[in-house]
Design a protein around this motif. Structure first.
Motif, PDB file in Angstrom:
ATOM      1  N   THR A  22      43.016  23.545 -28.090  1.00  0.00           N
ATOM      2  CA  THR A  22      43.716  24.702 -28.671  1.00  0.00           C
ATOM      3  C   THR A  22      43.455  25.968 -27.854  1.00  0.00           C
ATOM      4  OG1 THR A  22      43.505  23.713 -30.874  1.00  0.00           O
ATOM      5  CG2 THR A  22      43.974  26.072 -30.764  1.00  0.00           C
ATOM      6  N   HIS A  24      42.554  26.127 -24.703  1.00  0.00           N
ATOM      7  CA  HIS A  24      43.158  26.002 -23.366  1.00  0.00           C
ATOM      8  C   HIS A  24      44.652  26.300 -23.429  1.00  0.00           C
ATOM      9  CE1 HIS A  24      43.733  24.756 -19.285  1.00  0.00           C
ATOM     10  NE2 HIS A  24      44.516  23.736 -19.628  1.00  0.00           N
ATOM     11  N   ALA A  25      45.319  25.830 -24.477  1.00  0.00           N
ATOM     12  CA  ALA A  25      46.754  26.108 -24.611  1.00  0.00           C
ATOM     13  C   ALA A  25      47.010  27.601 -24.750  1.00  0.00           C
ATOM     14  CB  ALA A  25      47.308  25.349 -25.815  1.00  0.00           C
ATOM     15  N   SER A  33      51.246  32.678 -28.285  1.00  0.00           N
ATOM     16  CA  SER A  33      51.686  31.336 -28.667  1.00  0.00           C
ATOM     17  C   SER A  33      53.196  31.180 -28.591  1.00  0.00           C
ATOM     18  CB  SER A  33      51.210  31.016 -30.095  1.00  0.00           C
ATOM     19  OG  SER A  33      51.720  31.973 -31.021  1.00  0.00           O
ATOM     20  N   LEU A  36      54.533  28.979 -25.804  1.00  0.00           N
ATOM     21  CA  LEU A  36      54.275  27.542 -25.863  1.00  0.00           C
ATOM     22  C   LEU A  36      55.408  26.828 -26.585  1.00  0.00           C
ATOM     23  CD1 LEU A  36      50.503  27.650 -26.904  1.00  0.00           C
ATOM     24  CD2 LEU A  36      51.426  27.220 -24.612  1.00  0.00           C
ATOM     25  N   PRO A  40      49.686  26.091 -31.069  1.00  0.00           N
ATOM     26  CA  PRO A  40      48.456  25.733 -30.339  1.00  0.00           C
ATOM     27  C   PRO A  40      47.685  24.578 -30.963  1.00  0.00           C
ATOM     28  CG  PRO A  40      48.657  28.120 -30.555  1.00  0.00           C
ATOM     29  CD  PRO A  40      49.752  27.537 -31.373  1.00  0.00           C
ATOM     30  N   TYR A  43      48.450  21.130 -29.545  1.00  0.00           N
ATOM     31  CA  TYR A  43      47.833  20.794 -28.267  1.00  0.00           C
ATOM     32  C   TYR A  43      46.400  20.288 -28.492  1.00  0.00           C
ATOM     33  CZ  TYR A  43      51.771  23.172 -26.093  1.00  0.00           C
ATOM     34  OH  TYR A  43      53.036  23.536 -25.699  1.00  0.00           O
ATOM     35  N   TYR A 175      43.736  16.704 -21.397  1.00  0.00           N
ATOM     36  CA  TYR A 175      43.468  18.116 -21.104  1.00  0.00           C
ATOM     37  C   TYR A 175      44.300  18.590 -19.917  1.00  0.00           C
ATOM     38  CZ  TYR A 175      40.754  22.362 -20.179  1.00  0.00           C
ATOM     39  OH  TYR A 175      40.367  23.658 -19.957  1.00  0.00           O
ATOM     40  N   ILE A 178      48.149  19.542 -20.578  1.00  0.00           N
ATOM     41  CA  ILE A 178      48.543  20.729 -21.347  1.00  0.00           C
ATOM     42  C   ILE A 178      49.251  21.723 -20.430  1.00  0.00           C
ATOM     43  CG2 ILE A 178      47.673  22.717 -22.644  1.00  0.00           C
ATOM     44  CD1 ILE A 178      45.464  20.981 -23.702  1.00  0.00           C
ATOM     45  N   PRO A 180      52.643  25.012 -20.785  1.00  0.00           N
ATOM     46  CA  PRO A 180      53.431  25.766 -21.766  1.00  0.00           C
ATOM     47  C   PRO A 180      54.618  24.990 -22.314  1.00  0.00           C
ATOM     48  CG  PRO A 180      52.812  27.188 -19.955  1.00  0.00           C
ATOM     49  CD  PRO A 180      52.398  25.811 -19.565  1.00  0.00           C
ATOM     50  N   ALA A 184      53.852  18.889 -27.092  1.00  0.00           N
ATOM     51  CA  ALA A 184      52.698  18.322 -27.802  1.00  0.00           C
ATOM     52  C   ALA A 184      53.058  17.915 -29.226  1.00  0.00           C
ATOM     53  CB  ALA A 184      51.557  19.337 -27.814  1.00  0.00           C
TER      54      ALA A 184
END
Length: 494
Positions: A22, A24-25, A33, A36, A40, A43, A175, A178, A180, A184
């Protein structure tokens, strides 16, 4: 490392992966957010699933395959004279090896080295530790037990390493994925959908497995006994054979058992339907909210009483009461105080079973009557009908399909009852219409045919599966018909 500890570590890894994923996203999106594709949390969930799901699958597969391989290896290491014995004897030998292996785990290394391979000293040491053994172990058993422990420990350490390595690889791979625009949410929802499909398939596969197992054994039975003799026979006399024998002597007529099942179920429904239906009408139409809040839970408590308790109640209270009552009545009429109602009878079993079924009828009927639209009641009352006339001519006809479905479901519950019949109706398989005499049911004979030290090679034991598949077909037809009526009712008023 034990399986619960591995699962705990995987749970900790999943939580850590969720937090790291979360964050890292959000970091790659600059804290916004809106940049994305998914929220988040998706992710983080994706990283956690990729870390834990493959590891759990590997763990489950390992726990299934590893014991099979280890046990097979230990059995292959038995001496040739032991491997030449029957499978049952080999199973007993392996059971002794397993007991020794579990017992050796409570001994220290110094004690094991001091004992060496001496079975007498090993048994004495285990006895001192409170570990009982079924017999005297042989030297090869001690050696096999040591091999079993060594292979089990190696398997556990390798399993732990593989599972944790798979979790780390899955976490690292997910990981790096991930980004944008990475979808997910779609990946997570696919996993959730697959999990729901698997969960819903468990009941279906279990039903298929039960039916398949019963059909397989029932087919073996019908190779010895013709189906028409079983389904149309009027005499039940299985004549138990000795263990290992395949003698098919005996008569396996289903009719007496089927008549007893239907007769006792009919008496039970005569008791349960009026009481349950009238109580449902009272609670749904006449009772105040306070009375309903107290009466309905108290009535439904009957459904939580174990059936064995009902059986004891019938055996110690209802049966003797009816027997003594019949003796008194007979004495008043004829002067002869002989009882005409047996303590174990159709009436006793049906009456107690009916008491057990009252909450099923009452609760289901109450829900169905309550579901009738209030506009029907208001229209009837507005036209001048009384409350009783509204219930009799409007509410009950509207709820009738659902009530019939509820009664059919209750009947299938009555047909499958065992413990009450065993204690209250006896085990006599007979064809008669006197409700004051004992009879028995299909479920009782299923229990009796499978009780004892018997092998599944003779018709005397295989007949239980034929009885089971017959009972399954009857209850299945009742449930299907009940569901059809209930669904038709719901389509009409929803």
């Amino acid at each position: 490392m034990s399986t619960p500890l591995i699962l705990l570590i995987l749970a900790i890894i999943a939580i850590a992966c969720y937090v790291v994923g979360t964050r890292h996203a959000l970091a790659i999106a600059g804290g916004r957010s809106s940049k994305l594709h998914s929220r988040p949390g998706y992710y983080g969930t994706f990283v956690a699933l990729c870390a834990v799901l493959p590891s759990v699958l590997i763990l489950a597969a390992w726990l299934v395959v590893s014991p099979l391989y280890i046990n097979s290896t230990v059995l292959d290491g038995f001496p040739e004279d032991v491997k030449a014995r029957s499978p049952a004897e080999q199973g007993l030998s392996f059971g002794m090896v397993s007991s020794l292996a579990r017992g050796m785990n409570v001994l220290s290394l110094d004690e094991i080295e001091r004992i060496g391979g001496n079975p007498v000293e090993l048994r004495a040491a285990l006895g001192a530790k409170g570990v009982p053994l079924a017999g005297d172990p042989e030297p090869y058993m001690v050696e096999s037990a040591g091999d079993l422990n060594v292979m089990t420990k190696i398997s556990n350490w390798v399993m732990t390493a593989v599972v944790l390595l798979a979790a780390l690889i899955g976490a690292g791979f997910s990981y790096t994925r991930i980004a944008p625009r990475f979808r997910a949410r779609n990946r997570v929802e696919k996993v959730i959908l697959a999990s729901l499909v698997v969960a819903s398939s468990i009941a279906i596969l279990t039903t298929v497995g039960i039916v398949a197992s019963m059909l397989t054994e029932a087919t073996h039975f019908f190779t010895s006994i013709p189906p028409w003799e079983f389904f149309f026979g009027t005499v039940w006399d299985p004549r138990f054979a000795a263990a290992g024998a395949t003698d098919s002597a005996g008569q396996f007529g289903l009719i007496p058992l089927l008549l007893g099942t239907l007769y006792i179920g009919f008496v039970a429904m005569l008791v349960a339907v009026p009481s349950g239906l009238f109580s449902a009408i009272y609670m749904s139409e006449y009772a105040s909210r306070g009375v309903r809040s107290v009466a309905k839970p108290l009535l439904e408590v009957l459904a939580g009483i174990p059936t064995i308790v009902y059986g004891f109640f019938a055996l110690t209270t209802v049966g003797p009461f009816l027997r003594d009552l019949s003796s008194q009545l007979n004495g008043l009429v004829t002067g002869d105080y002989a009882n005409f109602i047996q303590a174990q009878s159709v009436l006793t079993a049906g009456f107690v079973m009916g008491i057990m079924l009252i909450p099923y009828v009452s609760s289901l009927s109450d829900d169905i009557i309550t579901a009738v639209p209030g506009t029907l009641r208001d229209g009837s009352l507005g036209l001048g009908a009384t409350q009783s006339e509204t219930i009799k001519k409007v509410v009950l006809p509207a709820a009738l399909p659902g009530i019939v479905g509820a009664l059919l479901m209750t009947a299938s519950r009555a047909i499958g009852e065992t413990m009450i019949v065993v204690l209250a109706a006896g085990v006599a398989a007979r064809m008669q219409l006197n409700p004051f005499e004992p009879m028995t049911t299909v479920t009782v004979k299923i229990v009796s045919q499978l009780t004892g030290d018997l092998e599944f090679t003779s018709p005397q034991t295989l007949v239980a599966f034929a009885l089971g598949i017959t009972l399954f077909a009857i209850t299945l037809c009742l449930n299907i018909y009940a569901l059809y009526i209930v669904r038709k009712y719901r389509e009409q008023y929803e």
